[in-house]
Write a protein that holds these residues in place. Structure first.
Motif, PDB file in Angstrom:
ATOM      1  N   ASP A 246      44.831  39.295  45.202  1.00 36.89           N
ATOM      2  CA  ASP A 246      45.196  40.366  45.472  1.00 36.89           C
ATOM      3  C   ASP A 246      47.092  40.744  44.777  1.00 36.89           C
ATOM      4  O   ASP A 246      47.439  42.225  45.063  1.00 36.89           O
TER       5      ASP A 246
ATOM      6  N   GLU B 271      43.973  32.877  54.178  1.00 35.89           N
ATOM      7  CA  GLU B 271      42.799  33.468  53.778  1.00 35.89           C
ATOM      8  C   GLU B 271      41.740  32.892  51.889  1.00 35.89           C
ATOM      9  O   GLU B 271      41.369  32.945  51.565  1.00 35.89           O
TER      10      GLU B 271
ATOM     11  N   ASN C 143      38.668  46.560  47.499  1.00 37.81           N
ATOM     12  CA  ASN C 143      40.298  45.730  47.374  1.00 37.81           C
ATOM     13  C   ASN C 143      41.114  47.772  48.016  1.00 37.81           C
ATOM     14  O   ASN C 143      42.285  47.030  48.779  1.00 37.81           O
TER      15      ASN C 143
ATOM     16  N   LEU D 125      36.117  35.867  41.227  1.00 35.97           N
ATOM     17  CA  LEU D 125      36.867  36.051  42.299  1.00 35.97           C
ATOM     18  C   LEU D 125      35.173  35.280  42.819  1.00 35.97           C
ATOM     19  O   LEU D 125      34.519  35.670  42.405  1.00 35.97           O
TER      20      LEU D 125
ATOM     21  N   THR E 117      42.029  34.543  46.258  1.00 34.46           N
ATOM     22  CA  THR E 117      42.025  35.459  47.498  1.00 34.46           C
ATOM     23  C   THR E 117      43.579  36.303  47.711  1.00 34.46           C
ATOM     24  O   THR E 117      44.154  37.711  47.049  1.00 34.46           O
TER      25      THR E 117
END
Length: 354
Positions: free
Chosen positions: A319, A311, A135, A126, A315
């Motif tokens: 997730d 987003e 997170n 990332l 991302t």
């Protein structure tokens, strides 16, 4: 007066002046009608316990990936040990145990599969990096759903404690409640001691290899070390509060031994040959899944497709992967990359006895 109001009055009457009172909570992002029985922190605890992210912790690695045997810690048992230690310290300091429990149960819901190996891979993939404590906040405020809305809408006290539970360096920001500071220390007490226990069980560590100067201070057994740390923290924190220093902390000698033992574990176990070998394999799986879902976002569930639109795709993929249990992560990799026969089994159509 309803039951919740009675509980709030008892807190105000009997808890320490330094405790976080439910009645004085900084509130939630979205205002809610108060519960008739449960205080705001009791509600937070219950929402975490009933969340999918909390349930998945039972299948997430603590240190060793899928070890053979039933007695190794998982991320869930670690969470419960943190809660138990923190409640004991909180009781000794007369703090708000409902708040402590809510923070403890929530603190690791943002952990990846394959423990810190998964976190390291996502941190490299990332652009903005990946940290499990941040997170956990994301899981609690965006991924989990409550009444068809994003997030569990927890109190600011709980979210602050979760955010600041990680790390153990000098000068790091602390939680603004003493309950949150209890969680940060209890996390270290729990994982250093139970990871020693699991490492000895796995045959990758012997008691004789642990530096003697730390055992002399903390104790030679698992229970002795936890008892020393808990009792000393309560006594030293009480002493500091009497002198006007409002923070949760063991005495210098005890804390130095804990930090020394923690560093020993990092050097010899967490960064050691066994975990390093496991990390290489875990990284291979996560890297390939990350690449696959970036190319095929429609294969993720609708929530993550929505996150991708709002987003960004990376991302959303982070997730999705970070929420997986170890077993589900492996099964997804196997389904996507391990060759499997697509030829129907003709034997199923044969008469019995053929």
């Amino acid at each position: 007066m309803n039951i919740r109001e009675e509980i709030e009055q008892r807190e105000a009457m009997f808890l320490s002046p330094q405790a976080a009172l439910s009645l004085n909570s900084k509130g939630r992002e979205r205002q809610e009608e108060a519960d008739a029985v449960r205080t705001c922190f009791m509600l937070d605890r219950d929402r975490v316990v009933h969340s999918k992210s909390f349930r998945r912790l039972k299948h997430k690695t603590q240190v060793f990936i899928a070890p053979p045997g039933d007695h190794y810690r998982s991320r869930l048992t670690h969470t419960l040990e943190v809660a138990q230690i923190a409640r004991t310290i909180g009781t000794g300091l007369n703090l708000n145990l409902d708040l402590i429990e809510a923070m403890a149960l929530a603190h690791d819901v943002g952990h990846t599969p394959f423990a810190h190996a998964g976190e390291q891979v996502l941190n490299e993939l990332l652009p903005g990096g990946f940290r499990h404590n941040e997170n956990s906040i994301r899981v609690l405020t965006r991924i989990e759903q409550h009444k068809d809305r994003n997030g569990l809408n927890l109190t600011r006290e709980v979210l602050d404690g979760v955010l600041h539970h990680s790390g153990y360096g000098e000068g790091e920001a602390r939680a603004f409640t003493l309950e949150g500071q209890v969680i940060r220390l209890s996390d270290k007490i729990a994982y250093v001691q139970h990871d020693i226990d699991d490492s000895i069980r796995a045959g990758v560590l012997r008691v004789e290899e642990i530096p003697g100067q730390f055992l002399e201070v903390l104790g030679t057994t698992h229970s002795q070390r936890i008892a020393t740390l808990v009792i000393d923290t309560i006594a030293n924190t009480r002493n500091m509060i009497e002198k006007g220093v409002i923070k949760v902390e063991p005495s210098p000698e005890i804390e130095s031994a804990l930090k020394g033992l923690r560093e020993f574990m990092f050097e010899n176990i967490y960064r050691g040959p066994v975990c390093k070998a496991e990390r290489v394999r875990a990284a291979f799986i996560i890297e390939h899944l990350f690449e696959y879902y970036c190319k095929h976002p429609a294969k993720m569930s609708p929530l993550y497709a929505q996150i991708a639109e709002e987003e960004g795709l990376q991302t959303a993929v982070a997730d999705y992967i970070s929420g997986m249990s170890d077993a589900y992560c492996v099964s997804q990799f196997q389904d996507l990359y391990v060759p499997q026969s697509l030829v129907p089994d003709a034997r199923k159509d044969l008469p019995t006895g053929s």
